[in-house]
Design a protein around this motif. Sequence first.
Motif, PDB file in Angstrom:
ATOM      1  N   TRP A  31     -13.042 -11.074   2.134  1.00  0.00           N
ATOM      2  CA  TRP A  31     -13.407 -10.098   1.563  1.00  0.00           C
ATOM      3  C   TRP A  31     -12.665  -9.974   0.459  1.00  0.00           C
ATOM      4  CZ3 TRP A  31     -15.305 -10.033   6.019  1.00  0.00           C
ATOM      5  CH2 TRP A  31     -16.284  -8.452   6.097  1.00  0.00           C
ATOM      6  N   TRP A  50      -6.389  -4.205   5.270  1.00  0.00           N
ATOM      7  CA  TRP A  50      -7.380  -3.573   4.347  1.00  0.00           C
ATOM      8  C   TRP A  50      -8.708  -3.758   4.356  1.00  0.00           C
ATOM      9  CZ3 TRP A  50     -11.190  -4.943   1.163  1.00  0.00           C
ATOM     10  CH2 TRP A  50     -11.723  -4.422  -0.012  1.00  0.00           C
ATOM     11  N   THR A  51      -8.655  -5.011   5.565  1.00  0.00           N
ATOM     12  CA  THR A  51     -10.415  -4.926   5.511  1.00  0.00           C
ATOM     13  C   THR A  51     -10.954  -3.946   6.748  1.00  0.00           C
ATOM     14  OG1 THR A  51     -10.455  -7.318   5.281  1.00  0.00           O
ATOM     15  CG2 THR A  51     -12.771  -5.989   6.484  1.00  0.00           C
ATOM     16  N   SER A  82      -9.241  -1.037   6.914  1.00  0.00           N
ATOM     17  CA  SER A  82      -9.691   0.400   7.123  1.00  0.00           C
ATOM     18  C   SER A  82     -10.217   0.218   6.034  1.00  0.00           C
ATOM     19  CB  SER A  82      -7.742  -0.048   5.768  1.00  0.00           C
ATOM     20  OG  SER A  82      -6.619   0.134   6.541  1.00  0.00           O
ATOM     21  N   TRP A  83     -10.911  -0.513   5.094  1.00  0.00           N
ATOM     22  CA  TRP A  83     -11.637  -0.371   4.432  1.00  0.00           C
ATOM     23  C   TRP A  83     -13.045  -0.086   5.272  1.00  0.00           C
ATOM     24  CZ3 TRP A  83     -16.569  -4.128   5.733  1.00  0.00           C
ATOM     25  CH2 TRP A  83     -17.044  -3.922   4.834  1.00  0.00           C
ATOM     26  N   TYR A  84     -13.467  -1.465   6.739  1.00  0.00           N
ATOM     27  CA  TYR A  84     -14.625  -0.730   7.715  1.00  0.00           C
ATOM     28  C   TYR A  84     -14.477   0.948   7.998  1.00  0.00           C
ATOM     29  CZ  TYR A  84     -17.960  -0.962  11.388  1.00  0.00           C
ATOM     30  OH  TYR A  84     -19.001  -0.684  12.210  1.00  0.00           O
ATOM     31  N   ARG A 126      -5.998  -9.398   1.954  1.00  0.00           N
ATOM     32  CA  ARG A 126      -6.776  -8.488   2.758  1.00  0.00           C
ATOM     33  C   ARG A 126      -6.785  -8.566   4.198  1.00  0.00           C
ATOM     34  NH1 ARG A 126     -10.913  -6.627  -2.692  1.00  0.00           N
ATOM     35  NH2 ARG A 126      -8.991  -6.546  -4.056  1.00  0.00           N
ATOM     36  N   ASP A 176     -13.029   3.418   6.541  1.00  0.00           N
ATOM     37  CA  ASP A 176     -13.826   4.413   5.557  1.00  0.00           C
ATOM     38  C   ASP A 176     -14.797   4.702   4.653  1.00  0.00           C
ATOM     39  OD1 ASP A 176     -10.682   4.997   5.723  1.00  0.00           O
ATOM     40  OD2 ASP A 176     -11.001   3.610   3.399  1.00  0.00           O
ATOM     41  N   LEU A 177     -16.048   3.666   5.669  1.00  0.00           N
ATOM     42  CA  LEU A 177     -17.389   3.085   4.904  1.00  0.00           C
ATOM     43  C   LEU A 177     -17.977   3.366   6.096  1.00  0.00           C
ATOM     44  CD1 LEU A 177     -18.695   1.180   3.523  1.00  0.00           C
ATOM     45  CD2 LEU A 177     -18.934  -0.556   5.529  1.00  0.00           C
ATOM     46  N   THR A 215      -1.354  -6.206   4.690  1.00  0.00           N
ATOM     47  CA  THR A 215      -2.489  -6.210   3.625  1.00  0.00           C
ATOM     48  C   THR A 215      -3.046  -7.541   4.202  1.00  0.00           C
ATOM     49  OG1 THR A 215      -2.132  -4.456   2.569  1.00  0.00           O
ATOM     50  CG2 THR A 215      -3.522  -6.120   1.458  1.00  0.00           C
ATOM     51  N   GLN A 227       0.693  -1.522  -0.030  1.00  0.00           N
ATOM     52  CA  GLN A 227       0.244  -0.377  -0.098  1.00  0.00           C
ATOM     53  C   GLN A 227       0.577   1.427   0.218  1.00  0.00           C
ATOM     54  OE1 GLN A 227      -3.757  -0.146   2.558  1.00  0.00           O
ATOM     55  NE2 GLN A 227      -2.625  -2.147   2.892  1.00  0.00           N
TER      56      GLN A 227
END
Length: 485
Positions: free
Chosen positions: A329, A281-282, A284-286, A278, A288-289, A240, A23
């Motif tokens: 994911w 990454w998951t 960070s995904w949450y 991921r 940002d969600l 990641t 990343q």
Amino acid sequence: MTSTSTAPRPRPRYFIGIDNGSQSSKVTVLDAHGRVAGEGRAALRPYDTPRPGVVEHRDDDLWTSIGTASRAAMAAFGGDPADIVGVGLCTIRFCRAVLKADGTLAQPVMSWMDARVGMPYAHVDREAAYVTTSSGYISHRMTGNFRDTAANYAGIWPLDSDTWQWTDDDAELAKSGIPRAMLFDLVLPGDILGEVTEAAARHTGIPAGVPVVATANDKAVEALGCGLRAPDTLLVSLGTYVAGMATGPHNLRNATDFWTNYASVPHSYLYESGGVRRGMWTVSWYRDLLGEEAARSARAAGLPAEDHLNAEAAKVPPGSEGLMTVLDWLAPGDAPFRKGSILGFDGRHGRFHIYRSILEALAMTTHDTASRMAFELGTEYREVIVSGGGSRSDLLLQIHADVHGIPAHRAAAASAAGLGSAICAAVGLGTYADFDEAVDAMVRPGETFLPSEENHDLYRRLEEVYRDVRGHTDAIYRRTYEVFG
């Protein structure tokens, strides 16, 4: 009358550790005791996915980001650039770079998630003259030489994993699809790849003529920077890709619950359990969600977004009151139908339960796979080191201690791979006689988190349920895969 004279003080020696990850690229200037004297970071651009199975780094993103991070590190370095004596180079593993005869890219670098890296090379570009790894490509950009570390060639490459040299077997070469003439020359970790060229100096800010030293693959270099040496120590790398790792002297070929990778110490090996694709990454995904509303709450609390999430999730009881997350994911190649799951909702659950359940899933998945690896290796772990960006979280460290039931130590280095790269450079350039001496001098322990027996017992019971979840959800996801892919 007597006169006294004092010998001049020896000049300090600094090493640059380059850590090109999935990343971002991170570059750190360290002294001979592993202390940070300057650092820089540059995010990588989002992957380009022009068609299914193709995941590429855009344009010349790896080299661009390394240049940006290096210039920032050099700007932050307050010492004399003449005291920088070596560069250790570490890049993402499992990537593939196809180069023209002059060493420039014939096509974008393939990510480790690109389906083509798991297949034999197909010669479709007339200008293609070399096939190498991301480290081979960056080595050439730094030094002008077509030389690479042998310890970053896991995957479909015609490398003899016992000798760490290209195979002499024509059949194995044919299986890889790569003619011998298209392969770089190989060196071992700690060997010199070349010197920083004038062009690379202009791009990175690193003085021309500084030796560039080979390291290994990014996970192995991270392990070195964490001081992983004893077979009864487990390293959990929170990146990641999240995996458990242990070290050993043998090239174990037929294991069923782990795979054998090259270590940063020549002719030593790194054993890796199954992992979570991921993984962080998951997380960070949450984050940002949750969007702006959560960001406002974090600002009101005077905390960065992830620190606010960790603080609130720490108030959620262990086990997230029955909420379970299964971290698919990114589906594995042998089960492309799989999707991520969050199961067990009721009226008690809110956003922080979900966040904690993701962290617990990372720890439980790693504990499960690492335990199977330990059983096959015939060992038992007495401690776990946790590294990577997620290791900054006290909550995540405590969850790992509780899930594994053993002390969890935070890796002290902010970039363990950067420190590991500097260690390789320090050994290769003679500052230390060997890797053990360098690790003793440059790696320092971080904070320790002790397990709660009560929480460990709860997680043991929860894991028994967790292991069975995919046996029930796979059938459902096979059916939805036919609808949505």
